[in-house]
Design a protein around this motif. Sequence first.
Motif, PDB file in Angstrom:
ATOM      1  N   VAL A 328     -42.429 -59.566 -96.717  1.00  0.00           N
ATOM      2  CA  VAL A 328     -41.315 -60.508 -96.596  1.00  0.00           C
ATOM      3  C   VAL A 328     -40.398 -60.387 -97.802  1.00  0.00           C
ATOM      4  CG1 VAL A 328     -40.669 -62.935 -96.400  1.00  0.00           C
ATOM      5  CG2 VAL A 328     -42.671 -62.090 -95.164  1.00  0.00           C
ATOM      6  N   ALA A 329     -40.984 -60.266 -99.001  1.00  0.00           N
ATOM      7  CA  ALA A 329     -40.176 -60.133-100.218  1.00  0.00           C
ATOM      8  C   ALA A 329     -39.314 -58.883-100.163  1.00  0.00           C
ATOM      9  CB  ALA A 329     -41.090 -60.096-101.442  1.00  0.00           C
ATOM     10  N   GLU A 330     -39.897 -57.772 -99.684  1.00  0.00           N
ATOM     11  CA  GLU A 330     -39.141 -56.523 -99.580  1.00  0.00           C
ATOM     12  C   GLU A 330     -37.990 -56.671 -98.589  1.00  0.00           C
ATOM     13  OE1 GLU A 330     -39.774 -51.895 -98.132  1.00  0.00           O
ATOM     14  OE2 GLU A 330     -41.522 -53.167 -98.535  1.00  0.00           O
ATOM     15  N   ARG A 331     -38.239 -57.362 -97.474  1.00  0.00           N
ATOM     16  CA  ARG A 331     -37.193 -57.555 -96.471  1.00  0.00           C
ATOM     17  C   ARG A 331     -36.081 -58.446 -97.012  1.00  0.00           C
ATOM     18  NH1 ARG A 331     -38.926 -59.194 -90.431  1.00  0.00           N
ATOM     19  NH2 ARG A 331     -40.354 -57.460 -90.890  1.00  0.00           N
ATOM     20  N   MET A 332     -36.441 -59.482 -97.772  1.00  0.00           N
ATOM     21  CA  MET A 332     -35.417 -60.340 -98.386  1.00  0.00           C
ATOM     22  C   MET A 332     -34.556 -59.551 -99.365  1.00  0.00           C
ATOM     23  SD  MET A 332     -37.433 -63.921 -99.073  1.00  0.00           S
ATOM     24  CE  MET A 332     -37.756 -65.078 -97.739  1.00  0.00           C
ATOM     25  N   LEU A 333     -35.198 -58.676-100.142  1.00  0.00           N
ATOM     26  CA  LEU A 333     -34.463 -57.874-101.113  1.00  0.00           C
ATOM     27  C   LEU A 333     -33.498 -56.928-100.407  1.00  0.00           C
ATOM     28  CD1 LEU A 333     -34.077 -57.016-104.075  1.00  0.00           C
ATOM     29  CD2 LEU A 333     -35.919 -55.354-103.735  1.00  0.00           C
ATOM     30  N   THR A 354     -39.056 -69.465 -97.258  1.00  0.00           N
ATOM     31  CA  THR A 354     -37.868 -69.353 -98.090  1.00  0.00           C
ATOM     32  C   THR A 354     -38.104 -68.415 -99.259  1.00  0.00           C
ATOM     33  OG1 THR A 354     -38.487 -71.198 -99.514  1.00  0.00           O
ATOM     34  CG2 THR A 354     -37.270 -71.728 -97.492  1.00  0.00           C
ATOM     35  N   ARG A 355     -37.017 -67.974 -99.877  1.00  0.00           N
ATOM     36  CA  ARG A 355     -37.139 -67.097-101.038  1.00  0.00           C
ATOM     37  C   ARG A 355     -37.889 -67.782-102.172  1.00  0.00           C
ATOM     38  NH1 ARG A 355     -34.614 -62.552-102.892  1.00  0.00           N
ATOM     39  NH2 ARG A 355     -33.125 -62.520-101.161  1.00  0.00           N
ATOM     40  N   ASN A 356     -37.614 -69.070-102.359  1.00  0.00           N
ATOM     41  CA  ASN A 356     -38.317 -69.781-103.438  1.00  0.00           C
ATOM     42  C   ASN A 356     -39.818 -69.748-103.221  1.00  0.00           C
ATOM     43  OD1 ASN A 356     -35.985 -70.434-104.792  1.00  0.00           O
ATOM     44  ND2 ASN A 356     -35.728 -72.413-103.785  1.00  0.00           N
ATOM     45  N   ALA A 357     -40.241 -69.956-101.967  1.00  0.00           N
ATOM     46  CA  ALA A 357     -41.678 -69.947-101.685  1.00  0.00           C
ATOM     47  C   ALA A 357     -42.262 -68.564-101.937  1.00  0.00           C
ATOM     48  CB  ALA A 357     -41.919 -70.379-100.246  1.00  0.00           C
ATOM     49  N   VAL A 358     -41.541 -67.513-101.544  1.00  0.00           N
ATOM     50  CA  VAL A 358     -42.024 -66.150-101.754  1.00  0.00           C
ATOM     51  C   VAL A 358     -42.088 -65.827-103.239  1.00  0.00           C
ATOM     52  CG1 VAL A 358     -41.431 -63.713-101.397  1.00  0.00           C
ATOM     53  CG2 VAL A 358     -41.288 -65.321 -99.498  1.00  0.00           C
ATOM     54  N   ASP A 359     -41.051 -66.219-103.988  1.00  0.00           N
ATOM     55  CA  ASP A 359     -41.054 -65.957-105.438  1.00  0.00           C
ATOM     56  C   ASP A 359     -42.233 -66.641-106.122  1.00  0.00           C
ATOM     57  OD1 ASP A 359     -38.812 -64.413-105.192  1.00  0.00           O
ATOM     58  OD2 ASP A 359     -37.412 -65.983-105.817  1.00  0.00           O
ATOM     59  N   ARG A 360     -42.499 -67.873-105.720  1.00  0.00           N
ATOM     60  CA  ARG A 360     -43.643 -68.586-106.324  1.00  0.00           C
ATOM     61  C   ARG A 360     -44.960 -67.898-105.968  1.00  0.00           C
ATOM     62  NH1 ARG A 360     -40.884 -73.092-104.428  1.00  0.00           N
ATOM     63  NH2 ARG A 360     -42.433 -73.405-102.778  1.00  0.00           N
ATOM     64  N   ALA A 361     -45.062 -67.427-104.727  1.00  0.00           N
ATOM     65  CA  ALA A 361     -46.285 -66.743-104.313  1.00  0.00           C
ATOM     66  C   ALA A 361     -46.487 -65.451-105.097  1.00  0.00           C
ATOM     67  CB  ALA A 361     -46.222 -66.448-102.812  1.00  0.00           C
ATOM     68  N   LEU A 362     -45.403 -64.712-105.329  1.00  0.00           N
ATOM     69  CA  LEU A 362     -45.516 -63.470-106.093  1.00  0.00           C
ATOM     70  C   LEU A 362     -45.926 -63.742-107.537  1.00  0.00           C
ATOM     71  CD1 LEU A 362     -42.410 -61.471-104.759  1.00  0.00           C
ATOM     72  CD2 LEU A 362     -44.811 -61.154-104.150  1.00  0.00           C
ATOM     73  N   GLY A 401     -33.438 -75.673 -95.332  1.00  0.00           N
ATOM     74  CA  GLY A 401     -32.104 -75.160 -95.622  1.00  0.00           C
ATOM     75  C   GLY A 401     -31.602 -74.207 -94.570  1.00  0.00           C
ATOM     76  N   GLN A 402     -32.511 -73.804 -93.675  1.00  0.00           N
ATOM     77  CA  GLN A 402     -32.143 -72.912 -92.572  1.00  0.00           C
ATOM     78  C   GLN A 402     -32.796 -73.450 -91.311  1.00  0.00           C
ATOM     79  OE1 GLN A 402     -33.839 -69.339 -94.260  1.00  0.00           O
ATOM     80  NE2 GLN A 402     -31.814 -68.486 -94.599  1.00  0.00           N
ATOM     81  N   VAL A 403     -32.005 -73.614 -90.263  1.00  0.00           N
ATOM     82  CA  VAL A 403     -32.533 -74.155 -89.012  1.00  0.00           C
ATOM     83  C   VAL A 403     -32.361 -73.094 -87.923  1.00  0.00           C
ATOM     84  CG1 VAL A 403     -32.329 -75.945 -87.261  1.00  0.00           C
ATOM     85  CG2 VAL A 403     -31.997 -76.515 -89.672  1.00  0.00           C
ATOM     86  N   PRO A 404     -33.456 -72.660 -87.281  1.00  0.00           N
ATOM     87  CA  PRO A 404     -33.348 -71.659 -86.217  1.00  0.00           C
ATOM     88  C   PRO A 404     -32.602 -72.201 -85.006  1.00  0.00           C
ATOM     89  CG  PRO A 404     -35.611 -71.840 -87.014  1.00  0.00           C
ATOM     90  CD  PRO A 404     -34.855 -73.009 -87.581  1.00  0.00           C
ATOM     91  N   VAL A 405     -31.865 -71.327 -84.339  1.00  0.00           N
ATOM     92  CA  VAL A 405     -31.176 -71.654 -83.092  1.00  0.00           C
ATOM     93  C   VAL A 405     -31.954 -70.999 -81.956  1.00  0.00           C
ATOM     94  CG1 VAL A 405     -29.005 -71.576 -81.831  1.00  0.00           C
ATOM     95  CG2 VAL A 405     -28.985 -71.681 -84.327  1.00  0.00           C
ATOM     96  N   VAL A 406     -32.384 -71.814 -81.005  1.00  0.00           N
ATOM     97  CA  VAL A 406     -33.264 -71.330 -79.943  1.00  0.00           C
ATOM     98  C   VAL A 406     -32.534 -71.391 -78.600  1.00  0.00           C
ATOM     99  CG1 VAL A 406     -35.419 -71.754 -78.695  1.00  0.00           C
ATOM    100  CG2 VAL A 406     -35.335 -72.003 -81.185  1.00  0.00           C
TER     101      VAL A 406
END
Length: 874
Positions: A328-333, A354-362, A401-406
Motif C-alpha cells: 500500500v505504501a508503494e502504491r501511495m508513493l 490513510t497515508r497517516n495510518a500507513v506511515d505510523r505502521a511503517l 477524509g475520503q468517502v467511497p462512491v458506490v
Amino acid sequence: MQIILTHEHADFDAIASLLGAHKLYPNAVPVLPHRINRNVQAFLSLYRTELPFVAPATLPRGQHVRRVILVDTQSLVSVRGMGPELDQVLVIDHHAQGADWPANWIFQGEELGAVTTLLVETMSARLMPFSSIEATLMLAGIYEDTGRLSFSSTTARDLRAAAWLLEHDASLEIANDFLQYPLTVTQREIYETLLHNLETLKLKGHTVVLAGTQAPPGADEELSPLAHKLRDLVEPSALLVVVEMGSSTHLIARSTTDDISVAEVARHFGGGGHDRAAAALLRDRSLNSVLAELRAELPRFVRPKLQVRDLMSHSVRTVKPETLIKDVAERMLRTGHEGFPVVNAGGGVVGLVTRNAVDRALQHRWQHEPVSRVMDAGTVSVSPSDSVEHVRSLMIQKGWGQVPVVIEGVVSGVVTRTDLIRLPPSERESERQQHALLMRQAFPAHLLTLIRRIGEEAAERSDRLYFVGGIVRDLLLGRPVVDVDLVVEGNAIQLCRGLTRTYGGEVRTHSRFGTAKWLLTPPVWQQVLPSITGEEIMELPTAIDFVTARTEFYTQPTVLPKVAWSSIKQDLHRRDFTINTLAIRLSPGHWGELLDFYDGRADLKRGVIRVLHSLSFVDDPTRILRAARFEARLDFHLDPRSEALIAGALPLLDRVTGGRLRHELAQIFHEARPEAALARLQMLGALQQLDPALVVDEEVAQRFQRLRAELDVDLWRLDAEDLLTLYWVLFLYSLDAPVLQRIAKRLIMPSALSEPLFQLPDLQCRLRQLSYLEQPAEIVVLLESLTSPLLAAAWLLSTEAVAREKIVRYWQEWRHVRSLVTGNDLQAWGLPPGPSYRRILDALRAARLNGEISTRAEEEELVQQIAGLDDSAQ
C-alpha cells in the motif's frame, strides 16, 4: 401545403419567429395560434395589415398539410388540413432538442436568448429586406424573451441581432410601448395577492418559490406576465405560480437553473414546455390540492446544486484487507494518493486506509502486516446522486477524509476533503454561460452541435467529455484555438466506436494509449446535421481526436512515463504547468463548467507559469524548454519557486534523448518569436546545457526578425518543413563544422536537416565570393548546388541590396536559362559523345547568361569554334 406554427399563449418571440420563418420559407403559411398574449395581440391589432399572418379559421379547406415548420416550440398542434401523416416537421427552437423524435422530424437550433435571434442571423446573412414594422416585431421578440437583454440566458448573439435590427429601422419606442404593457385591473389584483402569498422552499441548495391564489369571479387573464414580474422581483432558482380560475387551475412555472426542469414538473400535471418555462392546465382541481401536491412532489424534480458526481474522482483504486502495508505504501508513493478504500472479495466497502495510518505502521515496522490492522473499519459510502451536503455531514460524523462512491454495490469513485475545500461557494452559473459563449465564438456552430452530440453519447455510457489543457487555456485567454481534442473520463475507444455506429465514419485506435481518431467524412456530417450544405462541410474538421483520461508515473527521472487510465483530476495532475490543468466539461446539463483543481485560472490571470510539484522538472526536464516557450508565447513569467527548481534539474537534460530535445526546439521555432524563448533558455542556462556553443545574440534575433518581416515564402517556394530548416540554419549559421556535427549528433538530426547545416561553412564562403562576382554565369555556378531553404537563408544573411538582387535574379531568371542547342544536335553534327558535350553545353549556357549570344545561329557558330579548337588540339 406548408405551414408555420408556434405555441399557444404566444409571446412576441413566438410571433416574431413566425414572421422570420416565413421570410426564410416564403412558400410556407404563417398561422397564428388561437391564444396570443394581450400585449402581442394589441400590437397585431395596429399593424396586422403589414404582416403576412393568417388565422387558423381562414386556412383553405380541402388542402392537405404535408410539411410543418414549428418555431419556438417542440410540440405539434393540429390545425385544419393536417392529417396523421406528415412528410416532414422542421423544428426551429432556442432550447435543447427533446428526446425520442419521429424519423421525419428535423431540428435546427442553438441555445440562445430568443429563437428570433437565430432567424435574424440567417436573414441578415442573406441580405433580406425588412419593413420597419417587421424589424420592430422581431426586436420586440428578442427584447421580451431576454428581459431586455438582461436574463442570464442572453448571449452576445442576441445583442448583435438586436443591434442589427435597430440599424434596419426597428423602432425601440414602439417595442417598449408594447413590452411595458400595463397590467389590467384584474391582473394587478391577482399579482398583489400572489405577492402576499409567496412561500419559499429550500430544496437541495436551491430557493424555490410557490405563489398561489384564486382569481376573481369571471376572470380570464393572462398569467405569464405576472410570473415574469414575480421572477424578476424574487430571483429564485424556480418559481411556480398556481391560480385557480373558474373550474380550472393554472400552473405557470419558470426556472433559472439547469438543476430544475420545470418542463418535468408541468408534465407531471399534464402540461408541457421547456426546461426554463412551462405551464399546465388542471381541470377540476382546486388551488389547495395543487399546492399540496407541488410541495410533496417538487423534491424529486430538483437536483442538488452540486452532487457527488460533480466532484468525485473516477477510476478509484482500492485495496483488499489482506494487502500488505508495504505494498500500500508503494502504491501511495507511485500514485500520490492519500488513501484507499478497502473492499472485500465482493467489492463491498469494509474500511479506509490513510497515508497517516500507513506511515505510523511503517514506523512500527509493520510493513508485512495486512492493511486490515491499520484501516479505519466501516461501510461508509455515498452514491453519485447524493448531495455535497450529505458527503460533508458524513465526513464530520465518521472522521473519514475520503468517502467511497458506490454504484450498484461496486466502488466507482471517491470524494475527498480536498474536493470539498475547492468547491466554490455557489454554482457560478454566469461563469458557465461565459465559457459557453467563448466556445460559441471560437468554434463553428455545426462543430459545437457535433460536440454536444458526442457529450450526450458519452453521458449515456456514464462517461464524461472534456476540453482539456491548451484548448481551455487559449479559450480563456481569447487566443485562436487550432486543434480540437476531446478527453474522455471513461473509455475513449469504445465511445468513438459507438459514435461510428450511430453516425458512420471510420475510427482509428491506439489501444496502448487509449486514443482514437474519428474520421468525419461528408456523410457523417450529413447524418449529424441533415440540412448542412457541402460548402459548410468544407469549413469543418475532417477528424476529431479522442483521448482516455490517464495518469502517468515516472519510474526514474527523464525517462518516458508509464501510463494508466484514471480520473480527470489525475489526468490534469500529470500535466506540466497549472495553466494547462484546466478542463471544460461538455456533458449535458454541465456544458461549459470549468474544472480548476490546481488554481490554473488564477495563474492565467496573474500571467504565471508554475509547475504542479517540486519534482516536475526532474520527472521531465523537457518541461524547462516548454516553460520558456510558454513564457514567450503568452508574455508570462515563471514564478520564483518554479524558476528556482530549474537550476537543479539542468544536468538532467543530458539524459534526455536527442530526438525529444530536437522536437521541443522545433516547437519553439514554430512560435511567433522563437528568439524570445531561446534567449530565456540562455538566461536559465538550459541552452548552454544542450551545447556550450549554442548562443542567442542580437545577430540571431535580427536574422529571425528579417525572416518574418522580409521573406516571401511563395517566392522561394517554402513549405512548413523548409521554414523549420531555415530557422535552424539562421540559428546555427556562425558555427564551424565540428560543432555543427556535434550538435547534429546530440539532437539525432535526420539527414534532411543535418545536410543543409553541414553546408553552412561552405555557404559562408560562397556569400563572400558573391560580393565580387559580376557575370551571371559565374553566379549560377556558385549558387546552383544550393537548395531553396539555403538560398532563402543566403538572401536573408546578405545585408547588401546588390547581393540580394543577384540571388533573386538567379532564383527567378538565371537558373532557368538553357541553350537551344542540345546533345542530340551535337550528335547529329557528327561530334563523338563524351565529356566534350558537357563542356560545350556549359559554354553555350554561360555565353547566353552573360549576354554574349542570344540566337540559335550564334550558338551554332560558337559550337563550331569550340569544336574546331578541340580538333586542333587532337
